[in-house]
Design a protein around this motif. Structure first.
Motif, PDB file in Angstrom:
ATOM      1  N   PRO A 148      13.173  10.136  11.934  1.00 50.21           N
ATOM      2  CA  PRO A 148      14.327  11.054  12.023  1.00 50.21           C
ATOM      3  C   PRO A 148      13.928  12.521  12.063  1.00 50.21           C
ATOM      4  CG  PRO A 148      14.722   9.365  10.363  1.00 50.21           C
ATOM      5  CD  PRO A 148      13.291   9.264  10.750  1.00 50.21           C
ATOM      6  N   ALA A 149      12.849  12.893  11.345  1.00 46.53           N
ATOM      7  CA  ALA A 149      12.419  14.288  11.369  1.00 46.53           C
ATOM      8  C   ALA A 149      11.939  14.690  12.757  1.00 46.53           C
ATOM      9  CB  ALA A 149      11.307  14.505  10.338  1.00 46.53           C
ATOM     10  N   LEU A 200      16.292  20.141  18.234  1.00 42.28           N
ATOM     11  CA  LEU A 200      16.363  21.593  18.078  1.00 42.28           C
ATOM     12  C   LEU A 200      15.529  22.316  19.127  1.00 42.28           C
ATOM     13  CD1 LEU A 200      16.152  21.876  14.170  1.00 42.28           C
ATOM     14  CD2 LEU A 200      18.188  22.060  15.630  1.00 42.28           C
ATOM     15  N   LEU A 201      14.352  21.780  19.408  1.00 40.00           N
ATOM     16  CA  LEU A 201      13.514  22.414  20.425  1.00 40.00           C
ATOM     17  C   LEU A 201      14.127  22.289  21.810  1.00 40.00           C
ATOM     18  CD1 LEU A 201       9.974  21.292  19.202  1.00 40.00           C
ATOM     19  CD2 LEU A 201      11.003  23.557  19.023  1.00 40.00           C
ATOM     20  N   SER A 236       6.416  16.759  19.314  1.00 41.39           N
ATOM     21  CA  SER A 236       7.483  16.147  18.519  1.00 41.39           C
ATOM     22  C   SER A 236       8.214  15.040  19.241  1.00 41.39           C
ATOM     23  CB  SER A 236       8.491  17.226  18.097  1.00 41.39           C
ATOM     24  OG  SER A 236       9.065  17.837  19.250  1.00 41.39           O
ATOM     25  N   SER A 237       7.827  14.716  20.452  1.00 43.38           N
ATOM     26  CA  SER A 237       8.495  13.648  21.176  1.00 43.38           C
ATOM     27  C   SER A 237       8.208  12.302  20.508  1.00 43.38           C
ATOM     28  CB  SER A 237       8.001  13.626  22.632  1.00 43.38           C
ATOM     29  OG  SER A 237       8.593  12.541  23.331  1.00 43.38           O
ATOM     30  N   ASN A 238       9.253  11.488  20.353  1.00 43.10           N
ATOM     31  CA  ASN A 238       9.093  10.174  19.740  1.00 43.10           C
ATOM     32  C   ASN A 238       8.743   9.089  20.734  1.00 43.10           C
ATOM     33  OD1 ASN A 238      11.513  10.183  21.069  1.00 43.10           O
ATOM     34  ND2 ASN A 238      12.753   9.509  19.317  1.00 43.10           N
ATOM     35  N   MET A 292      -4.460  12.227  25.071  1.00 45.32           N
ATOM     36  CA  MET A 292      -5.414  13.306  24.858  1.00 45.32           C
ATOM     37  C   MET A 292      -4.741  14.670  24.963  1.00 45.32           C
ATOM     38  SD  MET A 292      -8.244  11.985  24.039  1.00 45.32           S
ATOM     39  CE  MET A 292      -9.217  13.473  24.164  1.00 45.32           C
ATOM     40  N   ARG A 293      -3.747  14.796  25.844  1.00 47.53           N
ATOM     41  CA  ARG A 293      -3.032  16.067  25.971  1.00 47.53           C
ATOM     42  C   ARG A 293      -2.272  16.379  24.687  1.00 47.53           C
ATOM     43  NH1 ARG A 293       2.101  17.807  28.106  1.00 47.53           N
ATOM     44  NH2 ARG A 293       1.943  19.959  28.905  1.00 47.53           N
ATOM     45  N   LYS A 294      -1.610  15.380  24.126  1.00 49.06           N
ATOM     46  CA  LYS A 294      -0.913  15.589  22.857  1.00 49.06           C
ATOM     47  C   LYS A 294      -1.892  15.970  21.749  1.00 49.06           C
ATOM     48  CE  LYS A 294       3.259  12.767  23.265  1.00 49.06           C
ATOM     49  NZ  LYS A 294       4.039  11.673  22.644  1.00 49.06           N
ATOM     50  N   ALA A 295      -3.033  15.284  21.710  1.00 57.02           N
ATOM     51  CA  ALA A 295      -4.021  15.582  20.670  1.00 57.02           C
ATOM     52  C   ALA A 295      -4.580  16.993  20.820  1.00 57.02           C
ATOM     53  CB  ALA A 295      -5.152  14.552  20.721  1.00 57.02           C
ATOM     54  N   ASN A 296      -4.850  17.408  22.069  1.00 55.07           N
ATOM     55  CA  ASN A 296      -5.387  18.753  22.292  1.00 55.07           C
ATOM     56  C   ASN A 296      -4.379  19.833  21.885  1.00 55.07           C
ATOM     57  OD1 ASN A 296      -7.793  17.749  23.298  1.00 55.07           O
ATOM     58  ND2 ASN A 296      -7.079  17.731  25.410  1.00 55.07           N
ATOM     59  N   ILE A 297      -3.116  19.624  22.237  1.00 54.32           N
ATOM     60  CA  ILE A 297      -2.088  20.606  21.870  1.00 54.32           C
ATOM     61  C   ILE A 297      -1.925  20.675  20.354  1.00 54.32           C
ATOM     62  CG2 ILE A 297       0.378  21.119  22.032  1.00 54.32           C
ATOM     63  CD1 ILE A 297       0.348  19.937  24.830  1.00 54.32           C
TER      64      ILE A 297
END
Length: 309
Positions: A206-207, A214-215, A256-258, A268-273
């Protein structure tokens, strides 16, 4: 023959009692699963072990005695522990003793029909019971091992992991239970920590959804047609702060995408960001703490004002 005793590290501070576990005769090994400390009734211990053996299909028995002489009143307890081998029939009786916080332990064995310790080499192996229990090194519990391969598998280390994995029924009792048997094992400290972890896991979804909403709302306002009219469009395109703000909003939306990553590239893109954001925040906090410590920001301002003039 060398005897290998696998002793859980979580039981090193347990009170004096008896060792329960499994004896693997094919490889001359004993896997200690828990310590039953005093007071206890031998008949209740036998009944409990038979119930565990019926449920888990693991031949759990009393392997020997454990003496942890942390107090003076336990100095004469070793003789009583030696007499317990007459109540619990086992071919080889293991005696492990520890004196206070000493790093040196005493480990010996007694034969069933002998009163003197057997002179043989003993290797005491410590293992992290929690990591072994939660690992995937043991075979699945629902797969049946062929009869002709049991002797071969028993000589492997997987027999140790399989013994701990199948003893889940044994680890269901913790110190908050009011039962007649008090056990010491990897779950003896209670389950409060695991409850907090589970609550955090349930609250994380939920968080993330709220943060994503919000974003998305903020990024939608930033992409609205109002900002495309002059002079807002001119300021938005020329100011680097606005450009960086737009990039940061996109990065936060990705993190924050679920939705799960479709391939390794997205992961890898998520991890780098995520790592870049952590580094930016950590460096910013370190810089601010350094500037505000010992009034460095005041000295820096006094130095830069004459140069600016």
């Amino acid at each position: 023959m060398v005897l290998k005793v696998f002793f859980p590290s979580c039981c090193s501070s347990a009170e004096s009692g008896i060792l329960i576990g499994r004896w693997i005769s094919e490889q001359s090994s004993a896997v200690v699963l828990a310590v039953v400390h005093f007071p206890f009734i031998p008949a209740q211990v036998k009944q409990y072990l038979s119930e565990v053996q019926r449920v888990t299909k693991v031949s759990v028995s009393v392997l020997g005695s454990w003496s942890n002489s942390k107090q003076k009143k336990e100095e004469c307890l070793s003789e009583f522990l030696e007499d317990l081998r007459t109540l619990f029939s086992h071919e080889l009786w293991i005696q492990i003793s520890k004196e206070g916080d000493s790093k040196f332990w005493s480990c010996s064995t007694l034969q069933k029909h002998s009163s003197n310790p057997k002179e043989e080499e003993i290797i005491l192996v410590y293992y992290d019971q929690r990591k072994v229990m939660l690992s995937h090194l043991h075979p699945p519990l629902d797969t049946a091992t062929p009869t002709e391969n049991k002797a071969g598998d028993a000589s492997k280390l997987s027999a140790i992991f399989d013994t701990v994995a199948k003893s889940r029924m044994l680890f269901m009792t913790d110190r908050y239970d009011e039962g007649p048997i008090k056990l010491t094992h990897w779950q003896s400290d209670g389950v409060e920590a695991s409850i907090i972890v589970e609550l955090l896991k349930q609250a994380s979804v939920p968080a993330c959804m709220l943060l994503t909403f919000l974003l998305s709302l903020v990024s939608g306002i930033c992409r609205s047609r109002v900002l495309k009219f002059w002079p807002l469009s001119f300021l938005w395109s020329k100011l680097s702060t606005c450009e960086q703000l737009g990039h940061r909003l996109q990065h936060l939306q990705v993190i924050s995408s679920n939705k799960a990553a479709q391939n390794q590239t997205q992961l890898m893109r998520k991890a780098n960001i995520f790592v870049s954001l952590l580094i930016d925040v950590a460096l910013g906090i370190l810089l601010m703490s350094w500037l505000y410590r010992k009034n460095r920001i005041g000295h820096l301002a006094d130095t830069l004002i004459p140069v600016a003039d």
